[in-house]
Motif scaffolding. Structure first.
Motif, short mmCIF file in Angstrom:
data_model
loop_
_atom_site.label_atom_id
_atom_site.label_comp_id
_atom_site.label_asym_id
_atom_site.label_seq_id
_atom_site.Cartn_x
_atom_site.Cartn_y
_atom_site.Cartn_z
N SER A 1 0.84 -1.21 0.00
CA SER A 1 0.00 0.00 0.00
C SER A 1 0.87 1.25 0.00
CB SER A 1 -0.90 0.01 1.24
OG SER A 1 -0.13 -0.15 2.42
N GLY A 2 2.13 1.11 0.34
CA GLY A 2 3.02 2.26 0.45
C GLY A 2 4.01 2.35 -0.69
N ARG A 3 4.78 3.40 -0.69
CA ARG A 3 5.77 3.59 -1.74
C ARG A 3 7.15 3.85 -1.14
NH1 ARG A 3 2.16 1.51 -3.58
NH2 ARG A 3 0.89 2.03 -5.40
N ASN A 4 7.37 3.25 0.03
CA ASN A 4 8.68 3.34 0.65
C ASN A 4 9.47 2.09 0.26
OD1 ASN A 4 10.94 3.37 2.28
ND2 ASN A 4 9.84 3.95 4.14
N TYR B 1 10.44 -0.79 2.64
CA TYR B 1 9.45 -1.78 3.08
C TYR B 1 8.84 -2.57 1.92
CZ TYR B 1 10.11 0.11 7.69
OH TYR B 1 10.68 0.47 8.88
N LEU B 2 9.28 -2.24 0.71
CA LEU B 2 8.86 -3.03 -0.46
C LEU B 2 9.93 -4.06 -0.83
CD1 LEU B 2 7.41 -0.06 -2.53
CD2 LEU B 2 6.13 -2.11 -1.87
N GLU C 1 2.07 3.02 9.96
CA GLU C 1 2.15 4.24 9.16
C GLU C 1 3.33 5.12 9.61
OE1 GLU C 1 -1.61 6.32 9.27
OE2 GLU C 1 -0.77 8.08 8.30
N SER D 1 6.83 3.13 9.05
CA SER D 1 7.17 2.90 7.64
C SER D 1 7.18 4.19 6.82
CB SER D 1 6.18 1.92 7.00
OG SER D 1 4.91 2.53 6.86
N GLU D 2 6.70 5.26 7.44
CA GLU D 2 6.59 6.55 6.73
C GLU D 2 5.86 6.39 5.40
OE1 GLU D 2 10.81 7.48 6.88
OE2 GLU D 2 10.41 8.96 8.45
N THR D 3 4.75 5.66 5.45
CA THR D 3 3.91 5.53 4.25
C THR D 3 2.48 5.94 4.60
OG1 THR D 3 3.16 3.26 4.69
CG2 THR D 3 5.22 3.52 3.44
N LYS D 4 1.72 6.26 3.57
CA LYS D 4 0.32 6.60 3.75
C LYS D 4 -0.53 5.35 3.52
CE LYS D 4 0.09 10.86 4.84
NZ LYS D 4 0.42 10.38 6.19
N THR E 1 -4.41 -3.04 -5.81
CA THR E 1 -3.19 -3.29 -5.03
C THR E 1 -3.11 -4.77 -4.66
OG1 THR E 1 -3.30 -1.03 -4.17
CG2 THR E 1 -1.89 -2.58 -2.98
#
Ligand code: 1GP
Length: 239
Positions: free
Chosen positions: A98-101, A104-105, A140, A143-146, A159
């Protein structure tokens, strides 16, 4: 792939699974036998161990102690690579899709790769999707993601689909530990319709009704942490 196969078979047979989440940061070693005994005599089928921020070495101590008292499978649900220990049976190899960091991907996964190949842990690639629930969650923040917005159902479905197409074996819809509201049934059921792999749902489930709603909507495995942390008799109310 014993652990994954068990989950796939349960899905086929429509046998619902329930995991308790134990956060090593929130439990005292001396209480573990007592807590795990309560889990053993309940309907819980899996023990997940993990947290967003856990001190180095603590997860291993906690898993070791849990394993002394149960035959249930113990699966790591790690917030970071330092939570990897070969004392567990398996590990959800989470990609926060769900995130774009990038960390964490794929970043943490690269960091973990050689450590994992030295263990006998069953590694289960899992697409981890954080969905907004009204307040900021630890995932959130760390991971500093939205998270994805819950009204953006098309994005949530796409997703999950992309995760399956990438070869992930499980999709985990997460409202965040301690979420005010669990993920709505309508989101679970729509994602479920588009998915061939098993679906895990967790975050904010605190009642038998909310658990049943998640199952009815199509969750194959539900994860409960906070409700049990707050009330060790919680699972006794389920049957
Ligand atoms: C968190 O989904 C799990 O990752 C469980 O959440 O603590 O709210 O049950 P709760």
């Amino acid at each position: 792939s014993k652990l994954l196969q068990y989950i796939i078979n349960a899905k086929k047979e429509d046998k619902k699974l329930l995991a308790v989440l134990i956060d090593p940061d929130k439990i005292e070693l001396k209480n573990i036998s007592n807590v795990v005994n309560k889990v053993n005599r309940s309907v819980v089928t899996h023990i997940f161990v993990g947290g967003s921020e856990v001190a180095t070495g603590l997860t291993e101590l906690v898993v070791n102690e849990i394993k002394k008292h149960t035959k249930l499978p113990v699966i790591l649900f790690p917030g970071d690579t330092i939570q990897i220990t070969n004392k567990a049976d398996g590990l959800l190899f989470l990609s926060l899709i769900s995130g774009r960091n990038a960390e964490y991907l794929i970043g943490k996964h690269v960091e973990a790769a050689s450590k994992l190949s030295d263990t006998k842990l069953e590694v289960i690639p899992t697409g981890y999707i954080l969905i907004e629930n009204g307040k900021q969650t630890a995932v959130e923040r760390v991971s500093e993601t939205k998270p994805l917005q819950r009204n953006n159902i098309d994005l949530i479905i796409d997703t999950a689909k992309a995760g399956e197409l990438l070869g992930m074996q499980l999709i985990y819809l997460e409202a965040g530990s301690g979420a005010t509201q669990p993920i709505e049934g309508s989101i679970i059921s729509k994602v479920k319709q588009h998915l061939n792999i098993p679906l895990i749902v967790g975050g904010g489930i605190r009642s038998k009704k909310q658990l049943q709603d998640a199952y009815d909507a199509g969750a194959d495995l539900v994860v409960i942490g906070t409700a049990f942390e707050n009330d060790e008799l919680f699972f006794d109310t389920l049957s």
